[in-house]
Design a protein around this motif. Structure first.
Motif, short mmCIF file in Angstrom:
data_model
loop_
_atom_site.label_atom_id
_atom_site.label_comp_id
_atom_site.label_asym_id
_atom_site.label_seq_id
_atom_site.Cartn_x
_atom_site.Cartn_y
_atom_site.Cartn_z
N ASP A 42 0.84 -1.21 0.00
CA ASP A 42 0.00 0.00 0.00
C ASP A 42 0.87 1.26 0.00
OD1 ASP A 42 -2.14 -1.77 0.25
OD2 ASP A 42 -2.80 -1.00 2.20
N SER A 62 -6.46 -1.70 -3.69
CA SER A 62 -5.87 -2.93 -4.23
C SER A 62 -6.97 -3.68 -4.98
CB SER A 62 -5.32 -3.78 -3.09
OG SER A 62 -4.86 -5.01 -3.59
N TRP A 65 -4.27 -9.38 -8.07
CA TRP A 65 -2.88 -9.86 -8.05
C TRP A 65 -2.76 -10.92 -9.13
CZ3 TRP A 65 -1.39 -14.90 -7.38
CH2 TRP A 65 -2.38 -15.77 -6.93
N LEU A 75 1.01 -7.11 -7.58
CA LEU A 75 -0.14 -6.60 -6.84
C LEU A 75 -0.59 -5.33 -7.54
CD1 LEU A 75 1.30 -6.97 -3.23
CD2 LEU A 75 -0.05 -8.63 -4.55
N TYR A 77 -3.02 -1.97 -8.09
CA TYR A 77 -3.76 -0.94 -7.37
C TYR A 77 -4.39 0.02 -8.36
CZ TYR A 77 -1.62 -2.19 -2.90
OH TYR A 77 -1.23 -2.84 -1.77
#
Length: 163
Positions: A42, A62, A65, A75, A77
């Motif tokens: 994050d 998020s 993935w 990952l 976002y």
């Protein structure tokens, strides 16, 4: 097996900075980084997009993935609205999701940034209805809220336009 013998997949943080490109169309910037030592994914996403942790009008969420063939874990976002709209972006004229081969094969053969952006928009459209904090941030920009309102509220699957 000791932890010294366990292979750790490298983590990559991917940010799709999303913006309305006019008339309900979307555009995005695709940004990639690795978390710094001691930095959470994050935090890495916020650093990459230059969004402070206490931002009230920008959503950092998020969305997905994936495992890459080279062993990396990516990952993804969504950042919306794009905090740097003056920077060049890629048009997303018709958001399309990547799909796997079937119910037991969920991983698509190829995942491109535009697929991730489409998936992220589905998440944001859903959160517009279900998450008060996200709704407050997204409705602060009426153009973003209106463009998301025209999308199906779904985190995955078909990406139909609501009629």
């Amino acid at each position: 097996m000791s932890s010294a013998n366990v292979a750790v997949a490298p983590i990559v943080v991917e940010v799709l900075a999303l913006r309305v490109a006019g008339h309900g169309r979307w555009a995005y910037r695709h940004l990639v980084t690795s978390p710094a030592p001691g930095e959470s994914p994050d935090q890495a996403a916020r650093r990459l997009a230059a969004v402070p942790a206490d931002a009230a009008r920008t959503v950092v969420h998020s969305t997905s993935w994936r495992h890459e063939p080279d062993g990396r874990i990516v990952l993804s976002y969504a950042v919306c609205p794009d905090p740097w709209p003056e920077l060049p972006a890629i048009d997303l004229p018709e958001p399309r999701l990547a799909r796997g081969d079937g119910p037991a094969g969920p991983t698509p053969g190829e995942v491109r940034p535009e697929h991730v952006a489409a998936h992220a928009l589905g998440h944001l459209a859903l959160l517009l209805d279900t998450d008060p904090a996200v709704r407050a941030a997204l409705t602060a920009d009426p153009e973003v809220a209106a463009a998301l309102a025209g999308l199906a509220r779904t985190p995955a699957g078909a990406f139909p336009v609501r009629r």
